[in-house]
Enzyme design. Sequence first.
Site, PDB file in Angstrom:
ATOM      1  N   HIS A 142      50.366  55.435  58.128  1.00 23.72           N
ATOM      2  CA  HIS A 142      49.272  54.931  57.299  1.00 23.72           C
ATOM      3  C   HIS A 142      49.864  54.083  56.182  1.00 23.72           C
ATOM      4  O   HIS A 142      50.755  54.526  55.460  1.00 23.72           O
ATOM      5  CB  HIS A 142      48.478  56.103  56.717  1.00 23.72           C
ATOM      6  CG  HIS A 142      47.402  55.689  55.768  1.00 23.72           C
ATOM      7  ND1 HIS A 142      46.276  55.007  56.177  1.00 23.72           N
ATOM      8  CD2 HIS A 142      47.282  55.846  54.427  1.00 23.72           C
ATOM      9  CE1 HIS A 142      45.504  54.774  55.134  1.00 23.72           C
ATOM     10  NE2 HIS A 142      46.102  55.274  54.055  1.00 23.72           N
ATOM     11  N   GLY A 157      50.753  55.263  50.364  1.00 24.95           N
ATOM     12  CA  GLY A 157      50.049  55.993  49.316  1.00 24.95           C
ATOM     13  C   GLY A 157      48.743  56.554  49.846  1.00 24.95           C
ATOM     14  O   GLY A 157      48.310  56.219  50.949  1.00 24.95           O
ATOM     15  N   GLU A 158      48.118  57.406  49.061  1.00 18.25           N
ATOM     16  CA  GLU A 158      46.874  58.018  49.482  1.00 18.25           C
ATOM     17  C   GLU A 158      45.762  56.981  49.609  1.00 18.25           C
ATOM     18  O   GLU A 158      45.829  55.893  49.027  1.00 18.25           O
ATOM     19  CB  GLU A 158      46.459  59.105  48.487  1.00 18.25           C
ATOM     20  CG  GLU A 158      47.408  60.286  48.434  1.00 18.25           C
ATOM     21  CD  GLU A 158      46.903  61.379  47.516  1.00 18.25           C
ATOM     22  OE1 GLU A 158      45.808  61.209  46.947  1.00 18.25           O
ATOM     23  OE2 GLU A 158      47.595  62.398  47.373  1.00 18.25           O
ATOM     24  N   SER A 159      44.733  57.323  50.367  1.00 20.73           N
ATOM     25  CA  SER A 159      43.569  56.451  50.490  1.00 20.73           C
ATOM     26  C   SER A 159      42.972  56.203  49.109  1.00 20.73           C
ATOM     27  O   SER A 159      42.825  57.134  48.307  1.00 20.73           O
ATOM     28  CB  SER A 159      42.523  57.086  51.411  1.00 20.73           C
ATOM     29  OG  SER A 159      43.039  57.232  52.711  1.00 20.73           O
ATOM     30  N   GLY A 160      42.636  54.950  48.828  1.00 20.70           N
ATOM     31  CA  GLY A 160      42.070  54.598  47.534  1.00 20.70           C
ATOM     32  C   GLY A 160      43.104  54.254  46.486  1.00 20.70           C
ATOM     33  O   GLY A 160      42.750  53.963  45.336  1.00 20.70           O
ATOM     34  N   GLY A 162      44.909  51.620  46.356  1.00 19.44           N
ATOM     35  CA  GLY A 162      44.910  50.187  46.058  1.00 19.44           C
ATOM     36  C   GLY A 162      45.815  49.370  46.949  1.00 19.44           C
ATOM     37  O   GLY A 162      46.135  48.220  46.631  1.00 19.44           O
ATOM     38  N   LYS A 163      46.203  49.924  48.097  1.00 15.57           N
ATOM     39  CA  LYS A 163      47.114  49.222  49.014  1.00 15.57           C
ATOM     40  C   LYS A 163      46.483  47.934  49.542  1.00 15.57           C
ATOM     41  O   LYS A 163      47.111  46.873  49.519  1.00 15.57           O
ATOM     42  CB  LYS A 163      47.494  50.147  50.181  1.00 15.57           C
ATOM     43  CG  LYS A 163      48.170  51.442  49.761  1.00 15.57           C
ATOM     44  CD  LYS A 163      48.571  52.287  50.942  1.00 15.57           C
ATOM     45  CE  LYS A 163      47.392  52.779  51.764  1.00 15.57           C
ATOM     46  NZ  LYS A 163      46.527  53.710  51.003  1.00 15.57           N
ATOM     47  N   SER A 164      45.261  48.036  50.041  1.00 17.00           N
ATOM     48  CA  SER A 164      44.611  46.862  50.628  1.00 17.00           C
ATOM     49  C   SER A 164      44.296  45.813  49.580  1.00 17.00           C
ATOM     50  O   SER A 164      44.409  44.599  49.830  1.00 17.00           O
ATOM     51  CB  SER A 164      43.325  47.289  51.356  1.00 17.00           C
ATOM     52  OG  SER A 164      43.613  48.172  52.423  1.00 17.00           O
ATOM     53  N   ASP A 181      46.166  49.506  57.033  1.00 17.80           N
ATOM     54  CA  ASP A 181      45.706  50.840  57.418  1.00 17.80           C
ATOM     55  C   ASP A 181      46.662  51.545  58.368  1.00 17.80           C
ATOM     56  O   ASP A 181      47.147  52.628  58.076  1.00 17.80           O
ATOM     57  CB  ASP A 181      44.301  50.789  58.024  1.00 17.80           C
ATOM     58  CG  ASP A 181      43.732  52.197  58.176  1.00 17.80           C
ATOM     59  OD1 ASP A 181      43.732  52.944  57.181  1.00 17.80           O
ATOM     60  OD2 ASP A 181      43.306  52.550  59.289  1.00 17.80           O
ATOM     61  N   GLU A 206      40.367  46.559  55.257  1.00 14.93           N
ATOM     62  CA  GLU A 206      39.228  47.300  54.722  1.00 14.93           C
ATOM     63  C   GLU A 206      39.289  47.291  53.202  1.00 14.93           C
ATOM     64  O   GLU A 206      40.283  47.718  52.609  1.00 14.93           O
ATOM     65  CB  GLU A 206      39.249  48.748  55.219  1.00 14.93           C
ATOM     66  CG  GLU A 206      38.114  49.587  54.629  1.00 14.93           C
ATOM     67  CD  GLU A 206      38.291  51.071  54.860  1.00 14.93           C
ATOM     68  OE1 GLU A 206      37.495  51.843  54.300  1.00 14.93           O
ATOM     69  OE2 GLU A 206      39.239  51.456  55.569  1.00 14.93           O
ATOM     70  N   ARG A 247      63.145  54.539  35.101  1.00 18.70           N
ATOM     71  CA  ARG A 247      62.928  53.349  34.279  1.00 18.70           C
ATOM     72  C   ARG A 247      64.082  52.361  34.366  1.00 18.70           C
ATOM     73  O   ARG A 247      63.973  51.243  33.873  1.00 18.70           O
ATOM     74  CB  ARG A 247      62.702  53.765  32.821  1.00 18.70           C
ATOM     75  CG  ARG A 247      61.506  54.685  32.643  1.00 18.70           C
ATOM     76  CD  ARG A 247      61.241  54.999  31.190  1.00 18.70           C
ATOM     77  NE  ARG A 247      60.874  53.804  30.440  1.00 18.70           N
ATOM     78  CZ  ARG A 247      60.531  53.835  29.140  1.00 18.70           C
ATOM     79  NH1 ARG A 247      60.526  54.976  28.485  1.00 18.70           N
ATOM     80  NH2 ARG A 247      60.221  52.717  28.525  1.00 18.70           N
TER      81      ARG A 247
END
Length: 320
Positions: A142, A157-160, A162-164, A181, A206, A247
């Site tokens: 994913h 990263g998790e769904s939501g 901001g990858k797309s 996706d 998406e 950092r």
Amino acid sequence: MAQKYSVSLDKIIDFHKLEVVYLPKKADEILITTSEINRPGIVLTGYTDYFDPLRIQILGWTELGFMRNMSDEERDKALGYWLSLKPAAAVITRGLDIPDYFINACKKYEVPLLKTDEETSPFLAALIAYLNTELAPRITRHGVLVEVYGEGVLITGESGAGKSEAAIELIKRGHRLIADDAVEIRRINDKTLMGNSPSNIRHFVELRGIGIIDARRIFGMGAVKPNEKIDMVIQLEAWDSTKAYDRLGLDNEYATILDVKVPVITVPITPGRNLAVIVETAAMNNRQKKMGYNAAKDLMESLGMDDVQPVDKEVEIYQN
């Protein structure tokens, strides 16, 4: 046991523009399962130990010239040694004329016979590269895969997270989308991972609140690419005030994917952070490191802290 993959002979014929001389059955029913290639010189002398019939056989001037200098009886015997082992297919290179006795022998033993105008060595290299890709071990992860300044960047990263959205901004800034996706990752060799998109969702992105868009149709052909090497992973995660984030970037974090080590950067997400600019900077910095320059190490040396050595750390990347 590792899963075995195959590619049909008709795909090979189509990709390499091969001429079909003889097929014992439909090309899509003939499956190739190994990327190893063979030139059958020594087999024609009768030595068949260690011969692998799963390999495609390549013949050029040397092999045809060797058979041409045989008597009819010797030639029939040599072809019997070889073709009775049922090799996967035989390919004649350089556009050479194929003698009738060779065609008849392939028909007798039901061995596919093909022809190409390419010279032997370039064709061998192209065919091996193609088979290495088609038969490579693979997994699906994913995430989003983009090409940024020539670097293949896998964003996870998790769904939501901001990858797309980051991918769309990168496309607008002149970079290219490979997959959204679901990213199919193949191990081409011990050091190289190649990523592409499953064919049924290729070029689609998406965006929550908007829905599905076709990046190729909206942004043009220059905005997409069929595949790309994976040079690094950027992992997005929600900001955690209790976590100490790197950092300096002195230590080297990496993940192991299909037994290949890939550099990883973890980026905490907060409102207002420009993810596209962060991905661009990370890609350029990764390229600099591959070329031998590490900005964090250079800074430590300028501060008289050159005794500080980077540490390699293996991390887990997000999977869904």
